[in-house]
Write a protein that holds these residues in place. Structure first.
Motif, mmCIF file in Angstrom:
data_model
loop_
_atom_site.group_PDB
_atom_site.id
_atom_site.type_symbol
_atom_site.label_atom_id
_atom_site.label_comp_id
_atom_site.label_asym_id
_atom_site.label_seq_id
_atom_site.Cartn_x
_atom_site.Cartn_y
_atom_site.Cartn_z
ATOM 1 N N MET A 1 7.651 -31.293 15.122
ATOM 2 C CA MET A 1 8.418 -30.450 14.206
ATOM 3 C C MET A 1 9.886 -30.863 14.253
ATOM 4 S SD MET A 1 6.430 -28.249 12.710
ATOM 5 C CE MET A 1 7.164 -26.647 12.361
ATOM 6 N N CYS A 2 10.508 -30.780 13.105
ATOM 7 C CA CYS A 2 11.871 -31.264 13.039
ATOM 8 C C CYS A 2 12.863 -30.147 12.770
ATOM 9 C CB CYS A 2 11.981 -32.363 11.996
ATOM 10 S SG CYS A 2 11.351 -33.896 12.668
ATOM 11 N N GLU A 3 12.614 -29.026 13.372
ATOM 12 C CA GLU A 3 13.589 -27.965 13.265
ATOM 13 C C GLU A 3 14.812 -28.315 14.107
ATOM 14 O OE1 GLU A 3 10.820 -27.873 14.968
ATOM 15 O OE2 GLU A 3 11.308 -27.161 16.978
ATOM 16 N N ASP A 22 14.428 -23.987 10.349
ATOM 17 C CA ASP A 22 13.788 -24.860 9.370
ATOM 18 C C ASP A 22 14.644 -24.969 8.126
ATOM 19 O OD1 ASP A 22 12.169 -26.151 7.512
ATOM 20 O OD2 ASP A 22 10.828 -24.451 7.228
ATOM 21 N N ARG A 23 14.973 -23.817 7.535
ATOM 22 C CA ARG A 23 15.648 -23.828 6.243
ATOM 23 C C ARG A 23 17.000 -23.119 6.319
ATOM 24 N NH1 ARG A 23 12.183 -25.045 1.915
ATOM 25 N NH2 ARG A 23 13.398 -23.783 0.504
ATOM 26 N N GLU A 49 28.516 -29.457 9.804
ATOM 27 C CA GLU A 49 28.104 -30.760 10.303
ATOM 28 C C GLU A 49 26.630 -30.731 10.679
ATOM 29 O OE1 GLU A 49 30.864 -32.048 13.314
ATOM 30 O OE2 GLU A 49 29.386 -33.391 14.213
ATOM 31 N N LEU A 50 25.968 -31.877 10.531
ATOM 32 C CA LEU A 50 24.579 -32.008 10.967
ATOM 33 C C LEU A 50 24.452 -33.170 11.933
ATOM 34 C CD1 LEU A 50 22.761 -31.844 7.497
ATOM 35 C CD2 LEU A 50 23.167 -29.969 9.098
ATOM 36 N N ALA A 51 23.619 -32.997 12.936
ATOM 37 C CA ALA A 51 23.249 -34.093 13.836
ATOM 38 C C ALA A 51 21.754 -33.918 14.076
ATOM 39 C CB ALA A 51 24.046 -34.023 15.132
ATOM 40 N N LEU A 52 20.966 -34.456 13.153
ATOM 41 C CA LEU A 52 19.544 -34.094 13.103
ATOM 42 C C LEU A 52 18.746 -34.697 14.240
ATOM 43 C CD1 LEU A 52 18.982 -34.228 9.260
ATOM 44 C CD2 LEU A 52 19.487 -32.258 10.716
ATOM 45 N N VAL A 53 19.082 -35.920 14.641
ATOM 46 C CA VAL A 53 18.336 -36.529 15.750
ATOM 47 C C VAL A 53 18.580 -35.729 17.034
ATOM 48 C CG1 VAL A 53 18.070 -38.638 17.128
ATOM 49 C CG2 VAL A 53 18.256 -38.794 14.645
ATOM 50 N N HIS A 55 19.000 -32.540 16.815
ATOM 51 C CA HIS A 55 18.499 -31.202 16.437
ATOM 52 C C HIS A 55 19.620 -30.171 16.364
ATOM 53 C CE1 HIS A 55 14.221 -32.329 16.991
ATOM 54 N NE2 HIS A 55 14.741 -33.157 17.859
ATOM 55 N N CYS B 2 13.784 -37.200 13.832
ATOM 56 C CA CYS B 2 13.929 -36.044 12.956
ATOM 57 C C CYS B 2 15.008 -36.234 11.913
ATOM 58 C CB CYS B 2 14.182 -34.800 13.791
ATOM 59 S SG CYS B 2 12.635 -34.252 14.507
ATOM 60 N N ASP B 22 20.781 -39.184 9.778
ATOM 61 C CA ASP B 22 20.903 -38.536 11.085
ATOM 62 C C ASP B 22 22.051 -37.542 11.083
ATOM 63 O OD1 ASP B 22 21.248 -37.794 13.742
ATOM 64 O OD2 ASP B 22 22.050 -39.737 14.351
ATOM 65 N N ARG B 23 23.237 -38.028 10.716
ATOM 66 C CA ARG B 23 24.417 -37.195 10.825
ATOM 67 C C ARG B 23 25.110 -36.990 9.484
ATOM 68 N NH1 ARG B 23 26.251 -36.715 16.195
ATOM 69 N NH2 ARG B 23 28.385 -36.492 15.531
ATOM 70 N N VAL B 24 25.628 -35.814 9.296
ATOM 71 C CA VAL B 24 26.487 -35.508 8.150
ATOM 72 C C VAL B 24 27.747 -34.884 8.717
ATOM 73 C CG1 VAL B 24 26.720 -34.252 5.980
ATOM 74 C CG2 VAL B 24 24.472 -35.080 6.692
ATOM 75 N N LEU B 50 19.243 -26.871 3.345
ATOM 76 C CA LEU B 50 18.465 -27.696 4.272
ATOM 77 C C LEU B 50 17.020 -27.228 4.274
ATOM 78 C CD1 LEU B 50 20.815 -27.642 7.406
ATOM 79 C CD2 LEU B 50 20.716 -29.381 5.618
#
Lengths: 66, 66
Positions: A1-3, A22-23, A49-53, A55, B2, B22-24, B50
């Motif tokens: 899961m990629c939450e 999730d959303r 900001e996002l840093a998805l790897v 999480h 992810c 990965d990053r924003v 998201l």
């Protein structure tokens, strides 16, 4: 899961406010966060900001004018 | 991994503009997107929504004043 976990910036520190997100959706009062179980939270803020790897979702509160 | 794919809303359609993000990060001209390979893209826009389990980042362009 990629939450991801949601953090709010406070005095340059990341404060965890919601897990397994999730959303994230626009909401009239800011943002609606929903986790993978469907639980919801409303935050008067915006996505910074996002840093998805890693999480991570970094949010910032909207300053209210007085 | 992810990472997610980034889409820009255009006429209510989601247009894929960058993959494996990965990053924003905030950028003086809008947003800096970085994929898992370190490739970068700058977009004059903001994060709208998201959907991480669906691997989606929805962006919207900032309207320029004329």
């Amino acid at each position: 899961m990629c939450e991801a976990n949601a953090y709010v910036l406070k005095n340059d520190q990341e404060e965890l406010i919601f897990e397994k997100v999730d959303r994230v959706l626009p909401h009239e009062r800011g943002l609606l966060l929903q986790d993978i179980f469907g639980r919801q939270m409303i935050l008067e803020g915006r996505i910074k900001e996002l840093a998805l790897v890693d999480h991570k979702i970094i949010l910032e509160r909207i300053e209210k004018s007085v």
